[in-house]
Write a protein that holds these residues in place. Sequence first.
Motif, short mmCIF file in Angstrom:
data_model
loop_
_atom_site.label_atom_id
_atom_site.label_comp_id
_atom_site.label_asym_id
_atom_site.label_seq_id
_atom_site.Cartn_x
_atom_site.Cartn_y
_atom_site.Cartn_z
N VAL A 176 77.65 121.65 60.10
CA VAL A 176 77.29 123.05 60.02
C VAL A 176 77.65 123.59 58.64
O VAL A 176 78.68 123.24 58.08
N ARG A 187 84.85 128.67 66.33
CA ARG A 187 84.27 127.56 67.08
C ARG A 187 82.80 127.85 67.33
O ARG A 187 82.44 128.94 67.77
N ALA A 202 79.60 126.33 69.43
CA ALA A 202 79.27 125.41 70.51
C ALA A 202 77.84 125.65 70.98
O ALA A 202 77.28 126.72 70.78
N TYR A 248 73.64 129.22 71.75
CA TYR A 248 74.77 129.12 70.82
C TYR A 248 75.92 129.99 71.31
O TYR A 248 75.70 131.06 71.87
N ASP A 273 86.89 117.04 68.10
CA ASP A 273 86.47 118.18 67.29
C ASP A 273 86.21 117.77 65.85
O ASP A 273 86.92 116.93 65.29
N THR A 279 83.51 122.35 65.58
CA THR A 279 82.41 121.98 66.47
C THR A 279 82.88 120.87 67.38
O THR A 279 83.47 119.89 66.90
N SER A 324 78.47 119.26 71.04
CA SER A 324 77.60 120.21 70.35
C SER A 324 77.15 119.72 68.98
O SER A 324 76.09 120.13 68.49
N ALA A 325 77.95 118.87 68.36
CA ALA A 325 77.70 118.44 66.98
C ALA A 325 76.28 117.91 66.73
O ALA A 325 75.66 118.30 65.75
N LEU A 360 73.82 120.63 66.15
CA LEU A 360 74.11 121.54 65.05
C LEU A 360 74.07 120.88 63.68
O LEU A 360 74.38 121.52 62.68
#
Length: 116
Positions: free
Chosen positions: A12, A37, A39, A50, A62, A74, A78-79, A82
Amino acid sequence: MTVESEAPAHGVNLTDEAAAKVSALLAQEGRDDLRLRIAVQPGGCSGLRYQLFFDERELDGDSVVTFGDVAVVTDRMSAPYLQGAEIDFVDTIEKQGFTIDNPNATGSCACGDSFN
């Protein structure tokens, strides 16, 4: 295990405007243990939504990227959604708030609140 980096090679990206706004909001909170954060959660009309919030937790897997004095976290689920997303802050007469430009989103709802 938490992975930390200074430059978002594939993660991100936070624009300077967004980093300044997050920094100001963190200063208002008066705590030095919070990070932003980001997510992705199921929900919304397009399937995914989001979530941006301040968090002091450290979750296994993380990924943390720092932008000046702002740490962006992140989670590992979720990574992938994103990768390459850019978070900006806009403050115009028409709109105020954080925006997310995500190259992984193939579509979004009319309100812009969710994506797929």
